[in-house]
Each structure stands twice: as C-alpha cells, then as structure tokens.
Design an enzyme around this catalytic site. Sequence first.
Site, short mmCIF file in Angstrom:
data_model
loop_
_atom_site.label_atom_id
_atom_site.label_comp_id
_atom_site.label_asym_id
_atom_site.label_seq_id
_atom_site.Cartn_x
_atom_site.Cartn_y
_atom_site.Cartn_z
N GLY A 1 34.68 43.49 40.50
CA GLY A 1 35.43 44.13 40.28
C GLY A 1 35.72 45.46 39.08
O GLY A 1 34.69 44.70 38.51
N GLN B 1 38.32 50.07 32.62
CA GLN B 1 37.18 49.27 31.29
C GLN B 1 36.06 50.82 31.77
O GLN B 1 35.13 50.26 30.50
CB GLN B 1 36.68 48.39 32.73
CG GLN B 1 37.86 47.57 32.58
CD GLN B 1 37.60 46.26 33.88
OE1 GLN B 1 37.47 46.33 34.59
NE2 GLN B 1 36.44 45.19 32.90
N CYS C 1 35.62 38.58 33.95
CA CYS C 1 36.04 39.78 33.76
C CYS C 1 35.03 40.41 32.40
O CYS C 1 34.04 40.10 31.32
CB CYS C 1 37.16 40.42 32.63
SG CYS C 1 37.97 41.67 32.29
N HIS D 1 44.15 40.49 39.89
CA HIS D 1 43.05 40.91 38.53
C HIS D 1 42.68 41.90 38.34
O HIS D 1 43.12 43.22 37.07
CB HIS D 1 41.40 40.22 38.40
CG HIS D 1 40.62 39.94 37.22
ND1 HIS D 1 40.51 38.87 36.40
CD2 HIS D 1 40.50 41.37 36.68
CE1 HIS D 1 39.20 39.66 35.48
NE2 HIS D 1 39.57 40.81 35.69
N GLU D 2 42.11 43.42 39.29
CA GLU D 2 42.12 44.34 38.91
C GLU D 2 43.36 45.72 38.76
O GLU D 2 43.36 46.55 37.84
CB GLU D 2 40.93 45.16 39.98
CG GLU D 2 39.58 44.79 40.44
CD GLU D 2 39.02 44.62 38.56
OE1 GLU D 2 39.43 44.76 37.60
OE2 GLU D 2 38.17 43.14 38.43
ZN LIG Z 1 38.50 42.18 34.25
#
Ligand SMILES: [Zn+2]
Length: 173
Positions: free
Chosen positions: A45, A50, A94, A136-137
């Site tokens: 993901g 990010q 991550c 999480h995303e």
């Molecule tokens: Zn992450």
Amino acid sequence: MKRPILIHPDPRLKKVAKPVVDVSDALRELADDMLETMYDAPGIGLAAPQVGVMDRLIVLDCIKKEGESPRPLVMFNPEVIASSEEENTYEEGCLSIPEQYADVTRPADVTVRWIDRDGALQEETFDGLWATCVQHEIDHLEGKLFIDYLRPLKRQMITRKMVKLKREMARAG
Ligand SMILES: [Zn+2]
C-alpha cells in the site's frame, strides 16, 4: 515513473491531505506512478503524502500469494463508513519507516467508500490483511502513522533509528 518515498520523520507525513475534487489525468498518472513505486519497493500500500503529494489518494494490492493475479486498487477520497467491533492484530510496517515492524490492533472488517480511477463511486467490505492495509493507508491521509499507535518509548526508539537512517542516506547521496 517511480517517485521517491518520504522517510519519517518528515512534516509532510504529519499533515492532513486535501479531498480530490476532480479525478484528472494528472491524478490518474500520479496513481499509476504510486502503484509502480509500491510494487517496486515492494509494498502492499502507498498513500499520496508518502510521495509528497497532499491529496487524498491511496493505492493498494494485498495479494501476496504466488500465482494469484494482482489486484491493484486506486482510491480517491477513501472513507471508512463502517467497521466491525471485532478486532485483528497484525504486525505492520510502512514504506516510510523501512524495516521497522510492530503489532497494531484495528477493526477486523471495514466497509470503505471511494472514488475509483474512472471517477466512479465504489464501496466494498474488506477483511484480513486488506482491512488492515486500507486502514493504515487512510490513516496516512490524516497525517497518522502506525507508530502513533505504539507506546511513546517504542515510537521514540523507531523515530531515532529513522533520523539516523536519513542521516546515513544523505551522506551516501
Ligand atoms: Zn505506511
């Protein structure tokens, strides 16, 4: 085209991302770049912040078994509209916090509504790894990282390691 992934700590990873108003060609291209970046990493993901873009966009593909065909999902403005009381604990990692893993407990099933790559509204209930990954995303779009669920001491330890890693990366050029 692959894009560089920001490494924690970075102020952009702590910001709330802006809703997408219109799924433009530029945003579709960004989504394709993000998928390429994610598969290359490799990861399951990736959220737009990010790669330094503050739009509400995530991509994911949690198919891990060999022989299974990939299922790349592109989600604009993803939103959890229902979550189960039952919880699940997964060891999370991550791409912005490389090689650090920790158990995080989240709802086991979540129903998510989003706008797809073609601008159509979608809704689906996810479970297992998909449920963990999508939550999480989506957290990334709120400026929240999985280490924010950990005890402060553990979080600080990971952050210190990342500061050191970034220093080494900068030195290596
Ligand atoms: Zn992450």
